[in-house]
Every structure is written in C-alpha cells, then in structure tokens.
Scaffold this motif. Structure first.
Motif, PDB file in Angstrom:
ATOM      1  N   HIS A  26     -19.628  -0.552   8.480  1.00 23.31           N
ATOM      2  CA  HIS A  26     -20.024  -0.738   7.176  1.00 23.31           C
ATOM      3  C   HIS A  26     -21.182   0.099   6.761  1.00 23.31           C
ATOM      4  CE1 HIS A  26     -23.523  -3.383   8.607  1.00 23.31           C
ATOM      5  NE2 HIS A  26     -22.769  -3.246   9.583  1.00 23.31           N
ATOM      6  N   GLU A  27     -22.101   0.446   7.466  1.00 23.48           N
ATOM      7  CA  GLU A  27     -23.186   0.980   7.277  1.00 23.48           C
ATOM      8  C   GLU A  27     -22.694   2.649   6.558  1.00 23.48           C
ATOM      9  OE1 GLU A  27     -26.473   1.435  10.209  1.00 23.48           O
ATOM     10  OE2 GLU A  27     -26.657  -0.858  10.513  1.00 23.48           O
ATOM     11  N   ALA A  28     -21.931   3.275   7.243  1.00 27.57           N
ATOM     12  CA  ALA A  28     -21.355   4.396   6.907  1.00 27.57           C
ATOM     13  C   ALA A  28     -20.526   4.361   5.454  1.00 27.57           C
ATOM     14  CB  ALA A  28     -20.542   5.197   8.151  1.00 27.57           C
ATOM     15  N   LEU A  29     -19.921   3.411   5.353  1.00 25.21           N
ATOM     16  CA  LEU A  29     -19.132   3.031   4.119  1.00 25.21           C
ATOM     17  C   LEU A  29     -20.347   2.825   2.889  1.00 25.21           C
ATOM     18  CD1 LEU A  29     -16.415   0.585   5.015  1.00 25.21           C
ATOM     19  CD2 LEU A  29     -16.038   2.981   4.291  1.00 25.21           C
ATOM     20  N   ASP A  30     -21.378   2.184   3.306  1.00 24.49           N
ATOM     21  CA  ASP A  30     -22.302   1.951   2.226  1.00 24.49           C
ATOM     22  C   ASP A  30     -22.995   3.329   1.909  1.00 24.49           C
ATOM     23  OD1 ASP A  30     -21.760  -0.688   2.112  1.00 24.49           O
ATOM     24  OD2 ASP A  30     -23.285  -1.418   3.081  1.00 24.49           O
ATOM     25  N   THR A  31     -23.257   4.168   2.823  1.00 24.11           N
ATOM     26  CA  THR A  31     -23.808   5.252   2.702  1.00 24.11           C
ATOM     27  C   THR A  31     -23.147   6.296   1.717  1.00 24.11           C
ATOM     28  OG1 THR A  31     -25.013   5.495   4.977  1.00 24.11           O
ATOM     29  CG2 THR A  31     -24.648   7.593   3.922  1.00 24.11           C
ATOM     30  N   ILE A  32     -21.807   6.058   2.012  1.00 17.30           N
ATOM     31  CA  ILE A  32     -20.956   7.093   1.268  1.00 17.30           C
ATOM     32  C   ILE A  32     -20.719   6.672  -0.078  1.00 17.30           C
ATOM     33  CG2 ILE A  32     -18.359   7.717   0.749  1.00 17.30           C
ATOM     34  CD1 ILE A  32     -19.598   9.203   3.117  1.00 17.30           C
ATOM     35  N   ALA A  33     -20.841   5.209  -0.334  1.00 14.14           N
ATOM     36  CA  ALA A  33     -21.152   4.526  -1.635  1.00 14.14           C
ATOM     37  C   ALA A  33     -22.223   5.063  -2.413  1.00 14.14           C
ATOM     38  CB  ALA A  33     -20.847   3.034  -1.645  1.00 14.14           C
ATOM     39  N   ARG A  34     -23.236   5.149  -1.618  1.00 19.90           N
ATOM     40  CA  ARG A  34     -24.455   5.578  -2.514  1.00 19.90           C
ATOM     41  C   ARG A  34     -24.402   7.048  -3.097  1.00 19.90           C
ATOM     42  NH1 ARG A  34     -26.862   1.921   1.555  1.00 19.90           N
ATOM     43  NH2 ARG A  34     -27.161   3.738   3.074  1.00 19.90           N
ATOM     44  N   GLU A  35     -23.863   7.756  -2.070  1.00 20.96           N
ATOM     45  CA  GLU A  35     -23.410   9.142  -2.451  1.00 20.96           C
ATOM     46  C   GLU A  35     -22.844   9.381  -3.717  1.00 20.96           C
ATOM     47  OE1 GLU A  35     -21.922  11.124   0.862  1.00 20.96           O
ATOM     48  OE2 GLU A  35     -23.875  11.157   2.069  1.00 20.96           O
ATOM     49  N   TRP A  41     -20.474  -0.400  -0.618  1.00 20.68           N
ATOM     50  CA  TRP A  41     -19.137   0.088  -0.508  1.00 20.68           C
ATOM     51  C   TRP A  41     -18.417  -1.028  -1.443  1.00 20.68           C
ATOM     52  CZ3 TRP A  41     -16.200   3.999   0.475  1.00 20.68           C
ATOM     53  CH2 TRP A  41     -14.716   4.008   0.627  1.00 20.68           C
ATOM     54  N   SER A  42     -18.641  -2.006  -1.176  1.00 19.31           N
ATOM     55  CA  SER A  42     -17.955  -3.317  -1.971  1.00 19.31           C
ATOM     56  C   SER A  42     -17.841  -3.061  -3.490  1.00 19.31           C
ATOM     57  CB  SER A  42     -18.511  -4.629  -1.697  1.00 19.31           C
ATOM     58  OG  SER A  42     -19.635  -4.791  -2.230  1.00 19.31           O
ATOM     59  N   LEU A  43     -18.742  -2.580  -4.044  1.00 15.94           N
ATOM     60  CA  LEU A  43     -19.205  -2.453  -5.568  1.00 15.94           C
ATOM     61  C   LEU A  43     -18.149  -0.925  -5.560  1.00 15.94           C
ATOM     62  CD1 LEU A  43     -22.777  -2.749  -6.391  1.00 15.94           C
ATOM     63  CD2 LEU A  43     -20.966  -4.439  -6.808  1.00 15.94           C
ATOM     64  N   LEU A  44     -18.124  -0.068  -5.013  1.00 16.59           N
ATOM     65  CA  LEU A  44     -17.169   0.923  -5.231  1.00 16.59           C
ATOM     66  C   LEU A  44     -15.841   0.656  -5.019  1.00 16.59           C
ATOM     67  CD1 LEU A  44     -17.437   4.682  -3.790  1.00 16.59           C
ATOM     68  CD2 LEU A  44     -15.412   3.533  -3.666  1.00 16.59           C
ATOM     69  N   SER A  45     -15.450  -0.031  -4.030  1.00 20.71           N
ATOM     70  CA  SER A  45     -13.971  -0.412  -3.895  1.00 20.71           C
ATOM     71  C   SER A  45     -13.595  -1.281  -5.035  1.00 20.71           C
ATOM     72  CB  SER A  45     -13.551  -0.857  -2.409  1.00 20.71           C
ATOM     73  OG  SER A  45     -14.432  -2.018  -2.323  1.00 20.71           O
ATOM     74  N   ALA A  46     -14.324  -2.313  -5.567  1.00 18.38           N
ATOM     75  CA  ALA A  46     -14.177  -3.265  -6.302  1.00 18.38           C
ATOM     76  C   ALA A  46     -13.882  -2.339  -7.718  1.00 18.38           C
ATOM     77  CB  ALA A  46     -15.200  -4.290  -6.661  1.00 18.38           C
ATOM     78  N   ARG A  47     -14.663  -1.376  -7.807  1.00 22.18           N
ATOM     79  CA  ARG A  47     -14.577  -0.634  -9.405  1.00 22.18           C
ATOM     80  C   ARG A  47     -13.173   0.020  -9.403  1.00 22.18           C
ATOM     81  NH1 ARG A  47     -18.321   1.729 -12.599  1.00 22.18           N
ATOM     82  NH2 ARG A  47     -17.093   2.912 -14.317  1.00 22.18           N
ATOM     83  N   ILE A  48     -12.612   0.542  -8.330  1.00 22.58           N
ATOM     84  CA  ILE A  48     -11.355   1.113  -8.141  1.00 22.58           C
ATOM     85  C   ILE A  48     -10.350   0.185  -8.187  1.00 22.58           C
ATOM     86  CG2 ILE A  48      -9.855   2.591  -6.586  1.00 22.58           C
ATOM     87  CD1 ILE A  48     -12.468   4.109  -7.784  1.00 22.58           C
ATOM     88  N   ALA A  49     -10.675  -1.082  -7.490  1.00 20.39           N
ATOM     89  CA  ALA A  49      -9.369  -2.064  -7.500  1.00 20.39           C
ATOM     90  C   ALA A  49      -9.114  -2.555  -8.903  1.00 20.39           C
ATOM     91  CB  ALA A  49      -9.727  -3.068  -6.532  1.00 20.39           C
ATOM     92  N   THR A  50     -10.260  -2.875  -9.733  1.00 22.13           N
ATOM     93  CA  THR A  50     -10.128  -3.467 -11.040  1.00 22.13           C
ATOM     94  C   THR A  50      -9.564  -2.551 -12.171  1.00 22.13           C
ATOM     95  OG1 THR A  50     -12.412  -3.087 -11.484  1.00 22.13           O
ATOM     96  CG2 THR A  50     -11.807  -5.243 -10.342  1.00 22.13           C
ATOM     97  N   GLY A  51      -9.387  -1.177 -11.799  1.00 21.45           N
ATOM     98  CA  GLY A  51      -8.811  -0.334 -12.788  1.00 21.45           C
ATOM     99  C   GLY A  51      -7.481  -0.681 -13.206  1.00 21.45           C
ATOM    100  N   SER A  52      -6.545  -0.543 -12.382  1.00 18.74           N
ATOM    101  CA  SER A  52      -5.232  -0.659 -12.923  1.00 18.74           C
ATOM    102  C   SER A  52      -4.731  -2.246 -12.773  1.00 18.74           C
ATOM    103  CB  SER A  52      -4.157  -0.058 -11.929  1.00 18.74           C
ATOM    104  OG  SER A  52      -4.568  -0.089 -10.439  1.00 18.74           O
TER     105      SER A  52
END
Length: 237
Positions: A26-35, A41-52
């Motif tokens: 989860h720390e690595a995922l959050d690091t990728i999300a900040r990049e 990460w939850s905000l990044l994945s939510a952004r993608i999930a809500t698109g379609s």
C-alpha cells in the motif's frame, strides 16, 4: 489528468518497488499515485473507475429512479456524481447539482477538470449552492424540468442539519414521490458508516449507509457502492 501508463502497469511498478524496497504494497501504491499527481492510490484508482462507470450507470437509470452513490471519503463518490451530471449534459439532458458542500466556483472548477472533449458540458450543468437546500427548494427549482432530467444532491446526510427543515425521512419521501410523478432522476451522494470493515467485505452495501436520522432506504431504487477503486452498481428495490 492522463496517467503516464495504463493502471495495470502502474500496479506492476508498485509491486516491483515494494519488493525492491521491502515496503508494504500500500505504501508503494501511494508513492506511485503521488508521482501521478494523486494524494494516494485510492484517489487514483477511483478517478479511473468512475470514468466509464458514470456512463454505464446513466444508461441503466430510468425515469423516476432514486440513486445512492456511497463510499468513504476519497473513494470516488463525489467524482461519480459529477461525472454523471457531465454525461447527462453531454447527451442533451438537463443536469443540476445541488450542493451543500461546494461553493459554485469550487463546483465549476471540479466539473471543468473532469470534462473530456468535446468541451462545453461543464458549463451546461446547473449548480445550486445554498444552506437552504432541502426537498422543497429542490422541487421548486425543478418545477419545469423535463422527464429524464438528472439532479445530484451533495450530500444525503446534511439535508436536514438545520432544525427548520423537515426530517431527512420526509425529504427523501417527498423527492421520491416527485421523481416518480415527473420522470426525473435524483441521485444522492452518501457517506457510509465508519463501522464498515473492508477486511470483512470488499465493498460496502445498503446496510452500511450512515444514517444519523431514520430514512426508509427502500425508497431508493438503485445504488452504486465504491471502495478502493472498485464499484458495484445494483438495484435496491
């Protein structure tokens, strides 16, 4: 915001980072999300999930529906509500946001950030901001709305915070009756209870809706529950 790589590649990068650095995933995922420009990460994945997802939901909504869009803070429920309005406006429907959370400039800014080409839908969404928002004011504002109009209320749990307003149960019942009689579609952004345990079940459900005051959840006809980039759309009644 466009990602630097498809989401499955970002997940793979996070797994390699976690393994190389002996980090929790989860720390690595959050690091990728900040990049990628997201706080976690939850905000990044939510952004993608809500698109379609919003387009799918709009295609499955019927006139008279009452829709719940529920999740914990930061898991995409507000993004979903805003995208639903943009999709409605893009297809020529009247789309109205009633918000007790945002100022109009804030709401406009969020809508424009979410807009995709061709541009223009964000400016077509009506934004109503007032502490006085209640079922009565919503019904009055939509008195001339055509069937198929989509309204989103941000958010369910604060509709009756002022003592001068009717109870939440009465307001939801009034909006349900009005939607059914006029053919409108009314969506409610909703919190879920803090007792929801993602270790016990992946996604919240109708039993996890936070209800500071009694509401007949059977009045809602459809619901979408979101958590950690996943979503489930379902019929309620």
């Amino acid at each position: 915001m466009k990602l630097s790589a498809p989401i499955f590649q970002l997940k793979r990068r996070a797994k390699l980072m976690a393994k190389a650095g002996n980090l929790p995933l989860h720390e690595a995922l959050d690091t990728i999300a900040r990049e990628e420009g997201f706080a976690r990460w939850s905000l990044l994945s939510a952004r993608i999930a809500t698109g379609s997802l919003s387009e799918t939901i709009l295609s499955r909504l019927e006139t008279g529906d009452l829709l719940l869009m529920a999740g914990r803070p930061g898991h995409g429920k507000t993004l979903l509500g805003l995208r639903l309005l943009l999709d409605a406006a893009r297809t020529g429907r009247r789309a109205v946001l009633f918000t007790l959370e945002f100022t109009e400039p804030q709401a406009r800014s969020h809508l424009r950030q979410l807009e995709k080409p061709p541009l223009g839908a964000a400016d077509q969404v009506e934004v109503v901001t007032s502490e006085a928002i209640s079922a009565d004011t919503i019904i009055a504002h939509l008195s001339d709305a055509a069937p198929g109009t989509v309204a989103v209320i941000d958010y369910l749990q604060i509709l009756d915070q002022q003592r001068s307003k009717p109870t939440l149960a009465d307001q939801v019942a009034a909006l349900s009756a009005y939607a059914q009689s006029t053919g409108l579609i009314v969506g409610f952004i909703s919190q879920i209870d803090r007792a929801f345990d993602p270790d016990a079940k992946r996604l919240p459900d109708i039993g996890d809706i936070r209800l500071p005051n009694l509401v007949d959840l059977g009045l809602f006809t459809k619901a979408c529950f979101l958590h950690n980039g996943e979503a489930q759309f379902q019929n309620v009644a």
